[in-house]
Structure formats: C-alpha cells, structure tokens
Write a protein that holds these residues in place. Structure first.
Motif, mmCIF file in Angstrom:
data_model
loop_
_atom_site.group_PDB
_atom_site.id
_atom_site.type_symbol
_atom_site.label_atom_id
_atom_site.label_comp_id
_atom_site.label_asym_id
_atom_site.label_seq_id
_atom_site.Cartn_x
_atom_site.Cartn_y
_atom_site.Cartn_z
ATOM 1 N N THR A 349 0.833 -1.197 0.000
ATOM 2 C CA THR A 349 0.000 0.000 0.000
ATOM 3 C C THR A 349 0.873 1.254 0.000
ATOM 4 O OG1 THR A 349 -0.109 0.158 2.401
ATOM 5 C CG2 THR A 349 -1.771 -1.230 1.316
ATOM 6 N N GLU A 351 0.713 3.623 2.079
ATOM 7 C CA GLU A 351 1.126 3.905 3.448
ATOM 8 C C GLU A 351 2.356 3.085 3.827
ATOM 9 O OE1 GLU A 351 -3.020 5.123 2.925
ATOM 10 O OE2 GLU A 351 -1.957 3.245 2.538
ATOM 11 N N ALA A 352 2.407 1.832 3.358
ATOM 12 C CA ALA A 352 3.574 0.989 3.638
ATOM 13 C C ALA A 352 4.823 1.554 2.956
ATOM 14 C CB ALA A 352 3.319 -0.434 3.161
ATOM 15 N N ALA A 379 2.461 -9.727 6.962
ATOM 16 C CA ALA A 379 1.173 -9.248 6.457
ATOM 17 C C ALA A 379 0.277 -10.415 6.048
ATOM 18 C CB ALA A 379 1.403 -8.317 5.280
ATOM 19 N N PRO A 382 -2.812 -7.319 1.773
ATOM 20 C CA PRO A 382 -1.973 -6.218 1.282
ATOM 21 C C PRO A 382 -1.104 -5.651 2.391
ATOM 22 C CG PRO A 382 -4.211 -6.017 0.442
ATOM 23 C CD PRO A 382 -4.237 -7.133 1.428
ATOM 24 N N ASP A 384 0.400 -3.215 4.714
ATOM 25 C CA ASP A 384 0.021 -1.874 5.144
ATOM 26 C C ASP A 384 1.114 -1.241 5.992
ATOM 27 O OD1 ASP A 384 -0.157 -3.221 7.545
ATOM 28 O OD2 ASP A 384 -2.349 -3.198 7.637
ATOM 29 N N ALA A 385 0.821 -0.045 6.509
ATOM 30 C CA ALA A 385 1.807 0.692 7.299
ATOM 31 C C ALA A 385 2.190 -0.056 8.566
ATOM 32 C CB ALA A 385 1.266 2.078 7.631
ATOM 33 N N ALA A 463 -5.031 3.308 -3.692
ATOM 34 C CA ALA A 463 -5.299 2.951 -2.296
ATOM 35 C C ALA A 463 -6.538 3.636 -1.756
ATOM 36 C CB ALA A 463 -4.107 3.320 -1.435
#
Length: 465
Positions: A349, A351-352, A379, A382, A384-385, A463
């Motif tokens: 993503t 954010e990641a 994970a 997906p 992510d942060a 996203a």
C-alpha cells in the motif's frame, strides 16, 4: 553448413595466413566454393594490420613462418583485446606446440595435410559458437538490466557511466557503502562487455583468511603445502577470457597486494608450488566500502597498486539518497521473494511505501530486501503501514521516530515535507489542484516535489477507498 557443395546457412569472413602460396590458393578456393569470403596473407605483420583494420569471423594461421610465427601473431592479437577466434595449422605439429597455442587462446589446432571437410566443419563450429555467445550476451544484458532496478537520477547517472566504460578494458574501482549493489554493477560491466560470453568470477578479499588468499587467487599444485591434496586452479585462471571481480580490495593484506600488482602488470600467474608461469587474459574490476586514499596515507594500501586499479572510479549512492527508488525496489523484491517461495503476491500500500521511505537504510538495498521478505511474512493481505513498521528495525511502534533521530537535517526536512504533502493530499481526495493551492505551490511544482520525495501518486489513488 552443407559440405557437399551447397551454400552454407551462414557466411564467414575468413583471414588465412600462410607463407606457402599453394596452401593459400587451395584454402581460399575451398572456402569460396563453400560460399565464404576468404582474405589471404603471407606474413604475420600484414595479418595483424588486417585484423586491426576490419572485422573477421575467423583467422586461420600457419605456425611456422619466416620472421614472426603464428604463435607470436596469436599473442599480438590477444594483446590488442580484439575478440577473434583463431585456428592454428601446421605441418610440423607437436604436443608442446599445440598446448602452447591452446593456452594462448587458439580454439583448434589442425595438422597438414588439411581435409576440406575438416576445414569447413571447423568454420561451421566457430559460427555456431559465435551465435551462441551473441545470444548469451544479449540474454545476460537483458537479465542484468532487469536486476538493477532504478528510476531516480542518481542511479541513472551511474548506469550511464556503466554503459560508457563497459566495452573498454579500463580498470574500474566501484566505491560504495555495504549493501549498495557493488557486485551487481560489476556484473553489469561484464555483461555489457565483449567478455560477456566468458566467465564472471568473484572473490571477497575480506572473507578469505590472509594465509589462503594467494592460493585462492593464483592456485596451487598438489603437495605444495600441508593440506594441498590436489591441484587447485586459482581465480585468475578461472576467469581467463572473462572478468575477475575482487570485492573489498581494501581488506587485502599488504603482502598479497604486491603479488597482485605483479600479476596485473605481467598478465600471468604462477601457482604455489608451480615451476612455470601461465598467461591469463582477465579484466579485473575491484570494489571497496573503504576510503582507499586514506588507507594509502596510513600505509595500509600500496600506492602503486592504487594507481593500477583506481583508473575509473564508479561511486554508488546509498539508498537514503535514492528516495524515488525505494518503491520500485520494494515491489521488485516482493515479486522476487514471492516467486522464490511460491507465495501469492501481496501488494504494497501507499502507506507501507511511505513508512519504508522514512527509514534511513544503513544497510542499503540489501537491508531493504530483507525487510521486504520480513513484511511479506508479517502481512496477512496487502502490506500496510502497520506491517511495514513491524518489519523495520526498532519496530516497537517507534520505527519512524528512530529513523528521524538518526537522519540528517536534509532527511528530516524531506520527511516533514512528505508528511505535510501526504496529509493535504488525503484531505483533498488526491486532487492535485486543491492540494497545491492549500500548500501555496504551483501545480507543476507540487508534481516535482512528489517525484523528488518518492510519493507515488498513482499508488495513492489506487489505495483510496
């Protein structure tokens, strides 16, 4: 190729060298009847001029000739760096002569009287080998270019230098921090050179004990020292007609530096316990993360060797200076790791990617690959942060703060600008006109800012819910 008088599938440009006019005439006639182009020459000096002035697919030379003989011609051709297959022919052949010709790079040694079928078959084999080498070189170049993932200006400049120097025999010294991809660049230099069909051999000078490095580089004969139970062919011989990559050259012991210098100057090696020198045709590329200038000043690195290897320095930027490359590199490693392990690919993503871009990467590209593999394991879907923060070092919820505290002022400013731009983009639904107005920027300036800070606008839009 047809041997019964039909035209061959490939035509060759041949150079035939012999001091006997009848031999030249009969060979030229046989090759021309088979559809090849044959140029004849009765002495080695003229042959060398022809080789330098125009391309040939194959040179056939008699060994025994007045003045300069065929073996001396073969040595001269090798010294020019021209990649030309050579077949030696002789009516006075012996084992010693054939062995010497082979060591000098001849691909075959034929005895007179010569069979027409044997000659044509030799040409056919050379053309097939040449096609395979060209296909191999093209494949290596394509693979090499795929592996060096980059979009930013810093690596574009590096790859432009690689393309500039690869085709030469110039010695390259690759400089960069640990993990920046020095071996990949060395491979790219090899793959883009005329030596690409030859071997690419590596030695990490820091990983070999000082007492063993001479044997690793130059080889040894059986029984030459305690534990030498069999003959060992060294890295220089293994790399004959190819490239030898000496990583961490700055860690090589001083006593070995003197021996390496001699080999670079003379282009020949002598195995430990051996009684003869062995000529080698090798391009040497070196790399180090250390400051060689400083090592020379301290007396830890020989100045004469420094001048031999430090002809064309190639400096690799650390990953913290390649913000725009972090996302394509991370996605490349995600695909690579997933394929190796048979995993379903998990997308990263925006954010990641942002979390990854905030980290200063002291271990550079190598560390990024390890982190990507770790976050794919963490994970469930997906990436992510939260998964990115867990995968990064100092991951107890403060990876970003730790990264900032170790960052330079310029990196902290970049991080702050990223935060502000991302916040405004989210607030305005990724609409660039509104975001630029809120930040007091021209729309075109905002696009440039996003590019320089590694903000992927397409990924952000994908996203959005």
């Amino acid at each position: 190729m047809a041997l019964d008088g039909g035209l061959p599938s490939d035509l060759a440009q041949l150079l035939i060298v012999d001091d006997d006019a009848n031999t030249l005439a009969s060979l030229a006639r046989a090759f021309r009847l088979a559809g090849h182009e044959a140029t004849v020459c009765d002495n080695a000096m003229r042959a060398l001029e022809l080789v330098k002035s125009r391309p040939f697919d194959l040179l056939m030379s008699d060994v025994v000739m007045p003045g300069k003989d065929g073996l001396a011609l073969l040595e001269d051709i090798r010294s020019t760096g021209i990649a030309l297959p050579v077949v030696m022919i002789s009516g006075q052949a012996n084992i010693e002569m054939a062995v010497r010709a082979t060591r000098l790079g001849a691909i075959d040694f034929l005895e007179k009287p010569l069979s027409t079928d044997k000659l044509l078959l030799t040409v056919d084999n050379v053309l097939r080998l040449k096609r395979l080498e060209e296909e191999n070189r093209e494949l290596r170049q394509r693979v090499g270019k795929r592996e060096i993932v980059h979009t930013g200006e810093a690596m574009r400049r590096v790859m432009a230098q690689v393309d500039r120097v690869a085709s030469s025999e110039t010695r390259v010294c690759i400089l960069g921090e640990t993990g920046t991809g020095k071996e990949l660049i060395a491979r790219a230099l090899h793959d883009r050179s005329h030596r690409s069909a030859g071997p690419f051999v590596t030695l990490n000078c820091a990983a070999v004990p000082g007492e063993l490095i001479e044997s690793e580089l130059f080889g040894h004969e059986k029984g030459s020292f305690t534990g030498a139970a069999a003959r060992h062919v060294g890295k220089f011989e293994q790399a004959h007609r190819g490239t030898l990559f000496l990583d961490e050259i700055g860690d090589m012991p001083l006593v070995m530096q003197a021996k390496l210098l001699r080999v670079l100057e003379e282009q020949q090696v002598e195995r430990i316990g051996g009684d003869r020198t062995i000529p080698v045709d090798v391009r040497v590329i070196v790399a180090t993360h250390r400051d060689l200038d400083e090592l020379v000043k301290k007396g830890a690195f020989r100045q004469d060797l420094y001048h031999r290897i430090y002809v064309y320095p190639l400096v690799l930027p650390p990953l913290r200076e390649r913000a725009g490359d972090i996302q394509p590199l991370a996605e490349h490693f995600a695909r690579q790791v997933s394929e190796i392990n048979g995993w379903k690919l998990k997308p990263l993503t925006a954010e990641a990617v942002y979390e990854l871009s905030r980290y200063p990467w002291p271990g550079n590209v190598r560390e990024l690959r390890n982190v990507v593999e770790r976050l794919l394991l963490l994970a469930d879907g997906p990436v992510d942060a939260a998964a990115a923060r867990l995968a990064l070092p100092e991951s107890s919820g403060v990876a970003g703060n730790a990264a900032q505290s170790n960052a330079s002022l310029a990196q902290r400013v970049d991080g702050f600008e990223r935060d502000q731009i991302l916040a405004e983009l989210k607030l305005h639904g990724q609409r660039m006109t509104d975001t630029a107005k809120a930040l007091g920027l021209e729309r075109s300036h905002l696009y440039k800012k996003c590019q320089s800070l590694g903000i992927d606008l397409r990924a952000l839009r994908r996203a959005e819910p």
